[in-house]
Design an enzyme around this catalytic site. Structure first.
Site, short mmCIF file in Angstrom:
data_model
loop_
_atom_site.label_atom_id
_atom_site.label_comp_id
_atom_site.label_asym_id
_atom_site.label_seq_id
_atom_site.Cartn_x
_atom_site.Cartn_y
_atom_site.Cartn_z
N ASP A 1 -1.23 -0.70 6.31
CA ASP A 1 -1.39 -0.21 7.69
C ASP A 1 -2.78 0.31 8.01
O ASP A 1 -3.05 0.69 9.14
CB ASP A 1 -0.37 0.90 7.98
CG ASP A 1 -0.78 2.22 7.35
OD1 ASP A 1 -1.43 2.21 6.28
OD2 ASP A 1 -0.46 3.28 7.92
N ASP B 1 0.86 -1.18 0.00
CA ASP B 1 0.00 0.00 0.00
C ASP B 1 0.90 1.24 0.00
O ASP B 1 2.07 1.16 0.39
CB ASP B 1 -0.89 -0.02 1.24
CG ASP B 1 -1.74 1.23 1.35
OD1 ASP B 1 -2.42 1.55 0.36
OD2 ASP B 1 -1.71 1.88 2.40
N THR C 1 0.00 4.86 1.16
CA THR C 1 -0.11 5.76 2.31
C THR C 1 0.18 5.04 3.62
O THR C 1 -0.46 4.05 3.95
CB THR C 1 -1.51 6.38 2.36
OG1 THR C 1 -1.79 7.02 1.13
CG2 THR C 1 -1.60 7.37 3.51
#
Length: 719
Positions: A607, A407, A409
Site C-alpha cells: 500500500d 508488505d 505495514t
C-alpha cells in the site's frame, strides 16, 4: 487514484462508442464494428444514456416481431404438404401459395434482415469476413434460388421438377432471418445485463445536490456541482461528491468503501465520500472532488476500462476467428460441389440447401462472445465486492498465482501505528528527548514518523524548528535542532553516520521487537540518546484472510523493511510461510525476481510508495485502496476496502472467470466441430439425416445465447 476521465461523466460530444468484442474499435458516433459487424455501444453508460443504450435492442426487437408475424404463414404454407389432412388439398402446392410465400418473405428478408446484408456487404468490401458474411450469403442464396425457381422454372433441368415445379425455400430464408433476429435480441438483452455492475455503481450517486448560497439552498443537478461549492446534506440523503465537513456533524454509513454497515461519526474537518449515506444528522460540506475525480467516479472508470480490455487468451480466439470464416466458406463451397457431384436428385436443390445450412450453423458469434462476455461480467462482479481489476490480463494472470508476497505495514497491519515506548538514556529529560525526536520526525512522511508526532502531541510536547533535514530511504532521518545534531533510524544508519556504543540500546530493544514493536534508535550530537518504540496492530481481518489464502493453496511471504525480530514476531503470530526483513524497496524487487526465476507465479500486495516498484515487478500487483495513489497506479488489482480478504475474493473471481471462459470456448469449438459436418450432410450416407437450414439457424442463435447465459452465471459466483 489518478485515472483517465470517465466517458460516463463527459458531455454529449465526448461520448465514445466501442465494440464489445473488439475494444480497440472506438469512435465518437454510433455505428457497426468494421471487424465483426456488431453494433457499437457506449463505452460507459450513465443513467441518462439508458434509453440510447437500448436503441439497438429496440431496433432488433421491432424487426423480429414484424418478421415473425410475416414468417409464420410462410412456414405454415411451406409445411402444409407434410400434414396428412392437408397434403391432398389443391392449394397446398398451387402457384397462389408460392406467390403468397414470396410476397411475405420479401419484406422479411429485405427489410427485417436488411441490417445483416449491410454488414455482410461491408465485411466483404473491407475483407473483414465475419458472421454476417455467412448469414448474408446463406439467406441471399436461399431467397435468390427460390425466386428464380418460381419465376423461371424452365431454366432448371427436368430432374429438379416436381409436378412441373421446382421446390422453393422461402420459408428457410424467412425463418432464418427471424431466428437470427431472435438471437440478436436475446444477446442484446443479455449484454445489457453485463453492464449492471456499472449501472449499480452509478446509481450510488444521487442525481442532485443541495447547493448552499447567500440566498438559500438550491437543488442542482450533480454534474453542475463544482469544486469549492458548499453543499448541505440532510438526514437520509446520499453524499453527492467527495469533500470535507465545514459545519454540523452526523454519522455516515460507508459500506461501499469499508464493507462495514456500522456508521462512522463525522465532525467538522472530517472527509466524506460521494455515494455514502448520511445518517440522522445534518451537515454542510465543501466539494473537493467532483465528477470522475471522486472515488466513485474513479471506480466506475476503472471497471469500465477493465471490462473493455482484452485477456491474453483472446489472442488464441482471434487467430482462430481470422481463418474461421474463410474456411467455412470453403467448406460450404465443397459441400455444394460434393452434393452436385454425388448427391441424389434433385442435386442442385440439395447442394444449395446443405451449403446454406453450413453457412448458417457455422456463424462464429458464439466463439467471438466467449471471452469478452465473461470478462465483462466477472470484472463487474468483482467491483460489487470491492475488488477493482485494472485489466483482463491481470485477472487471467491471477489465476496462476501460487505465491503471495505481502508488505507488513498497512497491509497485514492497520497502518496506523501508535507510539508505545519512549526511553531516553544519559539523564536526558523524557519530554525534552521526545520533543527533539518528534520535531525531527514531523518532516518525514513515514507512517511511523506520524505515530511519533501524534504521540508527542498527545503528551503536550513542545516542538522546535529543524534545519538541514535529510532523509535516507530505509535508513533514517537527520537534522539540526537548537544547535544539536539529531539522528533517528536503524542502528546501521546511525553507525554509518559515525555513532558508536549502540550495543546497550540494541539489547534493550530485543524484548520490544520480539513483542512485535518497531524500535527506532536516537543519537544526539553523535552519541546514543535512547529509543522510541511504535506498535502497529494487526488488522482484525488479517488472520481470517491468511487462513482463506492458505486454503486456496497460496504460499505467503512477508517482505518488510522492519527489524527481523519484529517481522518474525508478526509472521509467527499469523502463521506465514516465510519472512524477509530489513529489506529496502530495491531488495523487494530483487526478491520477487528471484521467486519468479525459481518458477513461482508471484502476486505482490502492498500500500505504500515504496511498494510501487515491487507491485510492478510481480506478475500481479495488488494495492490496498486505503493506501497511496502511486501503489494503486502500479497495481493490476485494487482492493477498495483495504482488506486482505479481498485477495481471496480476487483469486476466486479469477479462477471462476477463467473457468467460465474455457467452458464458453469449449462449447463454441465443439458446437462448430459437430455442427458443420452435420449441416454438410456427413451423416446422410449412413442414416439419411440432413440438417434443415431452419434448424441450423435456430442452433446458431441458441449457441450465442448459451455462451452469454453461461457468462451471466458469474454474477452469482460466491466470492
Amino acid at each position: 487514484m489518478a485515472l483517465e476521465r470517465n466517458p460516463a461523466w463527459k458531455s454529449e460530444k465526448q461520448r465514445i462508442y466501442t465494440c464489445p468484442m473488439h475494444p480497440e474499435v472506438q469512435q465518437d458516433h454510433p455505428g457497426d464494428c468494421p471487424i465483426c459487424g456488431m453494433a457499437l455501444e457506449l463505452k460507459t453508460v450513465s443513467g441518462s444514456d439508458a434509453a440510447e443504450d437500448d436503441s439497438e435492442l429496440r431496433y432488433m426487437t421491432r424487426r423480429f416481431w414484424i418478421g415473425a408475424v410475416l414468417s409464420a404463414p410462410v412456414l405454415l404454407l411451406a409445411m402444409a404438404h407434410a400434414v396428412p389432412a392437408l397434403a391432398r388439398q389443391s392449394w397446398v402446392m398451387s402457384d397462389a401459395s408460392r406467390w403468397i410465400q414470396f410476397a411475405l418473405t420479401t419484406p422479411v428478408v429485405w427489410w427485417a434482415g436488411w441490417t445483416f446484408f449491410q454488414r455482410g456487404w461491408r465485411s466483404i468490401i473491407t475483407r473483414q469476413l465475419n458472421m454476417f458474411t455467412l448469414i448474408a450469403i446463406g439467406v441471399g442464396a436461399a431467397f435468390a434460388f427460390s425466386t428464380v425457381a418460381m419465376l423461371v422454372p424452365g431454366i432448371f433441368p427436368p430432374s429438379m421438377l416436381h409436378e412441373g415445379r421446382v421446390d422453393v425455400y422461402f420459408e428457410a430464408a424467412a425463418v432464418i432471418v427471424v431466428l437470427v433476429l431472435l438471437g440478436q435480441v436475446l444477446e442484446l438483452r443479455a449484454r445489457s445485463r453485463t453492464g449492471s455492475a456499472i449501472k449499480a455503481l452509478l446509481n450510488l450517486a444521487p442525481p442532485t445536490a443541495r447547493r448552499v448560497t447567500s440566498d438559500g439552498d438550491h437543488d442542482v443537478a450533480l454534474d453542475e456541482v463544482t469544486v469549492g461549492d458548499f453543499l448541505r446534506v440532510v438526514p437520509g440523503d446520499k453524499v453527492p461528491v467527495d469533500g470535507t465537513l465545514t459545519e454540523g456533524h452526523s454519522s455516515v454509513e460507508e459500506s461501499m468503501i469499508t464493507g462495514e454497515s456500522i456508521p462512522v461519526e463525522k465532525n467538522v474537518g472530517d472527509k466524506v465520500t460521494g455515494g455514502t449515506v448520511n445518517g440522522t444528522g445534518s451537515f454542510v460540506m465543501r466539494a473537493e472532488r467532483v465528477g470522475s475525480d471522486t472515488l466513485l467516479g474513479q471506480i466506475v472508470n476503472m471497471v469500465a476500462e477493465a471490462q473493455r480490455s482484452r485477456a491474453p487468451i483472446q489472442g488464441l480466439v482471434d487467430k482462430v476467428a481470422s481463418i474461421f470464416v474463410p474456411v467455412v466458406l470453403a467448406v460450404a463451397l465443397l459441400t455444394f460441389v460434393m452434393w452436385m457431384w454425388l448427391g441424389p436428385e434433385p442435386r442442385l436443390a440439395h447442394a444449395i440447401v446443405n451449403a446454406v445450412a453450413v453457412l448458417i450453423i457455422a456463424c462464429p458469434c458464439a466463439l467471438g462472445l466467449a471471452t469478452p462476455m465473461s470478462i465483462m461480467v466477472g470484472i463487474g462482479r468483482g467491483a460489487q465486492e470491492g475488488v477493482l481489476v485494472k485489466n483482463a490480463e491481470a485477472l487471467e494472470r491471477l489465476e496462476k498465482v501460487n505465491t503471495l508476497v505481502i508488505d507488513k505495514t498497512g497491509t497485514l497491519t492497520e497502518g496506523k501505528p501508535k507510539l508505545m515506548v519512549v526511553t531516553p538514556v544519559g539523564g536526558i529529560d523524557t519530554q525534552e528527548f521526545l520533543g527533539l525526536v518528534a520535531s525531527l520526525e514531523q518532516n518525514s512522511e513515514h507512517p511511523l514518523a506520524a505515530a511519533i508526532v501524534q504521540g508527542a502531541k498527545d503528551r503536550n510536547v513542545i516542538f522546535s524548528p529543524v534545519s538541514d533535514f535529510r532523509s535516507v530511504t530505509a535508513g533514517g532521518v537527520f537534522g539540526v535542532i537548537g544547535g544539536h545534531r539529531v539522528m533517528i533510524g536503524k542502528p546501521d544508519f546511525l553507525r554509518g553516520e559515525g555513532v558508536i556504543g549502540l550495543e546497550s540500546l540494541e539489547a534493550s530493544a530485543v524484548k520490544l521487537q520480539e513483542a512485535g514493536q518497531t524500535v527506532m534508535f536516537v543519537a544526539i550530537d553523535d552519541k546514543p540518546a535512547g529509543i522510541v518504540a511504535v506498535a502497529d496492530p494487526i488488522k482484525a481481518t488479517t488472520p481470517e484472510a491468511i487462513r482463506e489464502l492458505h486454503a486456496l493453496g497460496l504460499k505467503l511471504v512477508m517482505l518488510t523493511g522492519d527489524n527481523r525480530r519484529t517481522a518474525a514476531a508478526v509472521a509467527a503470530q499469523l502463521g506465514l510461510d516465510a519472512v524477509e526483513a530489513e529489506i529496502e524497496p530495491a531488495g523487494k524487487v530483487a526478491h520477487i525476481k528471484q521467486l519468479r526465476a525459481d518458477g513461482k507465479h508471484v502476486a505482490m500486495a502492498g500500500d505504500g510508495i515504496n511498494d510501487a516498484p515491487a507491485l510492478s515487478e510481480a506478475e500481479v500487483g495488488i494495492a490496498m485502496g486505503t493506501g497511496t495513489d502511486v501503489a494503486m497506479q502500479s497495481a493490476g488489482i485494487t482492493l477498495v476496502r483495504g482488506d486482505l480478504r479481498g485477495i481471496a475474493k480476487a483469486i476466486r473471481l479469477s479462477r471462476g472467470t477463467m473457468k467460465n471462459i474455457r467452458q464458453n470456448l469449449f462449447f463454441a469449438f465443439v458446437y462448430n466441430a459437430l455442427g458443420v459436418p452435420l449441416a454438410a450432410g456427413a451423416l446422410y450416407p449412413i442414416f439419411g439425416w440432413l440438417l434443415s437450414p431452419i434448424i441450423a439457424g435456430a442452433a446458431m442463435s441458441l449457441s450465442s445465447v448459451s455462451v452469454i447465459s453461461n457468462a451471466l452465471r458469474l454474477r452469482r459466483i460466491k466470492l
